[in-house]
Design a protein around this motif. Structure first.
Motif, PDB file in Angstrom:
ATOM      1  N   ALA A 282      -2.098  12.687 -28.367  1.00  0.00           N
ATOM      2  CA  ALA A 282      -3.459  12.228 -28.086  1.00  0.00           C
ATOM      3  C   ALA A 282      -3.637  11.924 -26.605  1.00  0.00           C
ATOM      4  O   ALA A 282      -4.664  12.265 -26.000  1.00  0.00           O
ATOM      5  N   ALA A 283      -2.631  11.310 -25.990  1.00  0.00           N
ATOM      6  CA  ALA A 283      -2.702  11.016 -24.564  1.00  0.00           C
ATOM      7  C   ALA A 283      -2.735  12.303 -23.749  1.00  0.00           C
ATOM      8  O   ALA A 283      -3.460  12.414 -22.758  1.00  0.00           O
ATOM      9  N   GLY A 284      -1.957  13.295 -24.170  1.00  0.00           N
ATOM     10  CA  GLY A 284      -1.954  14.574 -23.473  1.00  0.00           C
ATOM     11  C   GLY A 284      -3.292  15.283 -23.569  1.00  0.00           C
ATOM     12  O   GLY A 284      -3.786  15.848 -22.575  1.00  0.00           O
ATOM     13  N   VAL A 292     -10.802  12.124 -27.257  1.00  0.00           N
ATOM     14  CA  VAL A 292      -9.954  12.001 -28.442  1.00  0.00           C
ATOM     15  C   VAL A 292     -10.420  10.813 -29.273  1.00  0.00           C
ATOM     16  O   VAL A 292     -10.638   9.722 -28.754  1.00  0.00           O
ATOM     17  N   PHE A 293     -10.527  11.015 -30.577  1.00  0.00           N
ATOM     18  CA  PHE A 293     -10.952   9.955 -31.477  1.00  0.00           C
ATOM     19  C   PHE A 293      -9.731   9.287 -32.094  1.00  0.00           C
ATOM     20  O   PHE A 293      -8.785   9.956 -32.515  1.00  0.00           O
ATOM     21  N   ALA A 294      -9.773   7.975 -32.157  1.00  0.00           N
ATOM     22  CA  ALA A 294      -8.653   7.211 -32.695  1.00  0.00           C
ATOM     23  C   ALA A 294      -8.491   7.498 -34.179  1.00  0.00           C
ATOM     24  O   ALA A 294      -9.469   7.677 -34.908  1.00  0.00           O
ATOM     25  N   GLY A 295      -7.251   7.540 -34.618  1.00  0.00           N
ATOM     26  CA  GLY A 295      -6.973   7.794 -36.023  1.00  0.00           C
ATOM     27  C   GLY A 295      -5.520   7.567 -36.350  1.00  0.00           C
ATOM     28  O   GLY A 295      -4.699   7.299 -35.470  1.00  0.00           O
ATOM     29  N   ARG A 296      -5.180   7.696 -37.638  1.00  0.00           N
ATOM     30  CA  ARG A 296      -3.817   7.464 -38.095  1.00  0.00           C
ATOM     31  C   ARG A 296      -3.240   8.642 -38.851  1.00  0.00           C
ATOM     32  O   ARG A 296      -2.082   8.594 -39.263  1.00  0.00           O
ATOM     33  N   GLY A 297      -4.011   9.673 -39.094  1.00  0.00           N
ATOM     34  CA  GLY A 297      -3.525  10.814 -39.860  1.00  0.00           C
ATOM     35  C   GLY A 297      -2.628  11.718 -39.040  1.00  0.00           C
ATOM     36  O   GLY A 297      -2.505  11.565 -37.819  1.00  0.00           O
ATOM     37  N   LEU A 301      -8.464  14.603 -34.059  1.00  0.00           N
ATOM     38  CA  LEU A 301      -9.801  15.140 -33.841  1.00  0.00           C
ATOM     39  C   LEU A 301     -10.199  14.859 -32.403  1.00  0.00           C
ATOM     40  O   LEU A 301     -10.048  13.737 -31.915  1.00  0.00           O
ATOM     41  N   PHE A 302     -10.703  15.891 -31.724  1.00  0.00           N
ATOM     42  CA  PHE A 302     -11.181  15.675 -30.365  1.00  0.00           C
ATOM     43  C   PHE A 302     -12.422  16.516 -30.108  1.00  0.00           C
ATOM     44  O   PHE A 302     -12.700  17.492 -30.812  1.00  0.00           O
ATOM     45  N   ARG A 333     -18.475  21.552 -30.776  1.00  0.00           N
ATOM     46  CA  ARG A 333     -17.724  20.889 -29.705  1.00  0.00           C
ATOM     47  C   ARG A 333     -16.447  20.237 -30.216  1.00  0.00           C
ATOM     48  O   ARG A 333     -15.584  19.849 -29.428  1.00  0.00           O
ATOM     49  N   TYR A 334     -16.309  20.112 -31.529  1.00  0.00           N
ATOM     50  CA  TYR A 334     -15.178  19.399 -32.123  1.00  0.00           C
ATOM     51  C   TYR A 334     -14.069  20.358 -32.532  1.00  0.00           C
ATOM     52  O   TYR A 334     -14.324  21.448 -33.068  1.00  0.00           O
ATOM     53  N   LEU A 335     -12.832  19.913 -32.323  1.00  0.00           N
ATOM     54  CA  LEU A 335     -11.653  20.659 -32.747  1.00  0.00           C
ATOM     55  C   LEU A 335     -10.657  19.686 -33.373  1.00  0.00           C
ATOM     56  O   LEU A 335     -10.640  18.500 -33.039  1.00  0.00           O
ATOM     57  N   ARG A 336      -9.832  20.212 -34.267  1.00  0.00           N
ATOM     58  CA  ARG A 336      -8.789  19.398 -34.890  1.00  0.00           C
ATOM     59  C   ARG A 336      -7.450  20.091 -34.698  1.00  0.00           C
ATOM     60  O   ARG A 336      -7.331  21.298 -34.900  1.00  0.00           O
ATOM     61  N   ALA A 337      -6.450  19.303 -34.321  1.00  0.00           N
ATOM     62  CA  ALA A 337      -5.111  19.852 -34.094  1.00  0.00           C
ATOM     63  C   ALA A 337      -4.091  19.041 -34.888  1.00  0.00           C
ATOM     64  O   ALA A 337      -4.064  17.811 -34.803  1.00  0.00           O
TER      65      ALA A 337
END
Length: 360
Positions: A282-284, A292-297, A301-302, A333-337
Motif C-alpha cells: 500500500a505504501a508503494g 490507496v484506501f485503507a483495508g484489511r483484506g 483498492l486504489f 479510476r479504481y483498480l484492485r490488486a
C-alpha cells in the motif's frame, strides 16, 4: 419472509440503486492470460500446499462412489469445531458462490446488497427473479451512519468486503438485524485478517448466515469449496431446493482438512505475514501516485487518475490487475490488486507509466 411494508429509510450518506445486469458476471480471472503475473485474482498462492494435495490425492480412488454420509459428517464436524458451532449449523457448499445461488430459496421480497461488493449475490438473486437493490457506500466505504431500508428482508454484506477491503465491526453488522430479516455476511476473506476479530462465524443466531470460502487461502479455486454457518432451521430453508449430492468427495475432504487445527494455525500465521506485505505494498502504491484506501483484506483498492493507462501498461508488461468499473459504486479510476510479494514490480510499472510516460 417479508413482514408488513414500512417506509423506506436510507442514510443521507448512501444511495439505494437497482441492481444493474451489465458486468455483474465479470471476474478477475478474465483479465489473466497464461504466463501473466496475476494481481487480478485473490487466491493466496499459485498452488495448494503439498500436504493438502496429498490429502486430496488419497481420495482419488474413492471417486467411483457417491459422496457418503460419513464424508459429510466429518466435514461438518471439522468446521463446527473450528468455529465453536454445532455440526448441524454447518452446510458444505460447492464454493461460497453456491451459497449465493441458494439465497433465493429464502423467498425474500426485497433484497439489499451493500456495494461496492462481490457481484455474485446480486447476479444470482436477480437471475432467480428476486428484486435487488444496492446500498451504495461512498469512500472510504465504511458503514458509519448507514442502514438498509427497514423493509429489506435479506441483506448481504461482505466482511472484509471485496473489492474495498474494508473490515466492518461486529457491532455495526449486528445492529442491522431486524425481525423477519436475514443478514448474510460473506466472510470469504475473513481468515486473511489476523485473529479474525470481526467475524460472526462463531455466533449462533437464528437470522444470521455466514458464508466461508476455502478457495482463496488454500488455492482451491478450481475445486469450488466452502461452507455456510447458520441455524439449522435457516439452513433447511436455504437448501429447500438443491440438487442431490451437491458437494463432491474431494470438496468434503478439503473442508475437513482445512478446518483441522494445524491448518487453521498455518492460515493464521500466513495472515500475519500477508498483513505486513499489504502495508508495504500500500505504501508503494501511494508513492507511485495512487490514492490507496485503507483495508484489511488480502487485496488493495486504489484510485488513479490514469487508471486506463496503468491497466494497459501492466497488461503489456505481462501483469494482470482487476478493473473495478464492473462493481456497483466504482468507476474506471479504481483498480484492485491482490497482495503479492512481487508487488515492487507492479509499483515500478505503474510509476513508469504515469511519471515518465508509458514504457511501451
Amino acid at each position: 419472509m417479508a413482514g408488513p411494508r414500512r417506509p423506506t429509510s436510507v442514510s443521507r450518506m448512501a444511495s439505494l440503486q437497482p441492481s444493474p445486469p451489465a458486468a455483474a458476471r465479470y471476474h478477475g480471472d478474465q483479465a489473466v492470460a497464461p504466463g501473466m503475473l496475476d494481481f487480478a485474482v485473490n487466491v493466496r498462492d499459485p498452488r495448494p500446499p503439498e500436504w493438502l494435495m496429498r490429502r486430496l490425492a488419497e481420495r482419488l480412488g474413492d471417486l467411483a462412489r457417491y459422496p457418503g454420509a460419513d464424508d459429510v459428517r466429518l466435514a461438518q464436524e471439522a468446521a463446527a469445531r473450528r468455529h465453536g458451532r454445532a455440526p448441524d449449523e454447518v452446510l458444505p457448499l460447492a464454493g461460497a458462490a453456491e451459497g449465493f445461488a441458494l439465497l433465493s430459496n429464502l423467498r425474500p421480497a426485497r433484497a439489499v446488497v451493500v456495494a461496492p461488493s462481490f457481484t455474485e449475490p446480486a447476479a444470482a438473486l436477480t437471475a432467480a427473479g428476486v428484486p435487488v437493490h444496492h446500498l451504495v457506500l461512498e469512500p472510504p466505504f465504511g458503514l458509519d451512519g448507514m442502514r438498509p431500508p427497514e423493509d429489506a428482508d435479506l441483506v448481504v454484506v461482505g466482511n472484509p468486503t471485496n473489492p474495498t477491503s474494508v473490515l466492518h465491526t461486529r457491532e455495526q453488522l449486528l445492529a442491522w438485524r431486524r425481525p423477519g430479516r436475514v443478514l448474510v455476511v460473506d466472510e470469504a476473506f475473513a481468515d486473511a485478517v489476523p485473529g479474525e476479530p470481526e467475524s460472526l462465524a462463531g455466533e449462533s443466531l437464528p437470522d444470521v448466515l455466514v458464508l466461508r470460502s476455502l478457495t482463496k487461502t488454500w488455492a482451491l479455486a478450481g475445486l469450488r469449496v466452502g461452507y455456510a454457518l447458520g441455524a439449522p432451521g435457516l439452513l433447511a430453508r436455504l437448501t429447500a431446493q438443491r440438487a442431490h449430492w451437491p458437494v463432491g468427495t474431494l470438496q468434503l475432504t478439503a473442508i475437513a482438512a482445512c478446518c483441522d487445527p494445524a491448518a487453521v494455525a498455518d492460515a493464521a500465521a500466513a495472515a500475519v505475514r500477508l498483513q505486513a506485505c499489504r502495508a508495504d505494498m500500500a505504501a508503494g502504491l501511494a508513492a507511485a501516485g495512487a490514492e490507496v484506501f485503507a483495508g484489511r483484506g488480502p487485496f488493495v483498492l486504489f484510485r488513479h487518475p490514469d487508471a486506463l493507462r496503468v491497466r494497459e501498461a501492466l497488461r503489456d508488461k505481462g501483469i494482470a490487475i482487476r478493473r473495478c468499473d464492473t462493481f456497483v459504486g466504482l468507476d474506471d479510476r479504481y483498480l484492485r490488486a491482490a497482495v503479492r510479494r512481487e508487488w515492487p514490480r507492479l509499483v515500478r510499472v505503474i510509476s513508469e507509466a504515469t511519471t515518465n510516460g508509458d514504457p511501451r
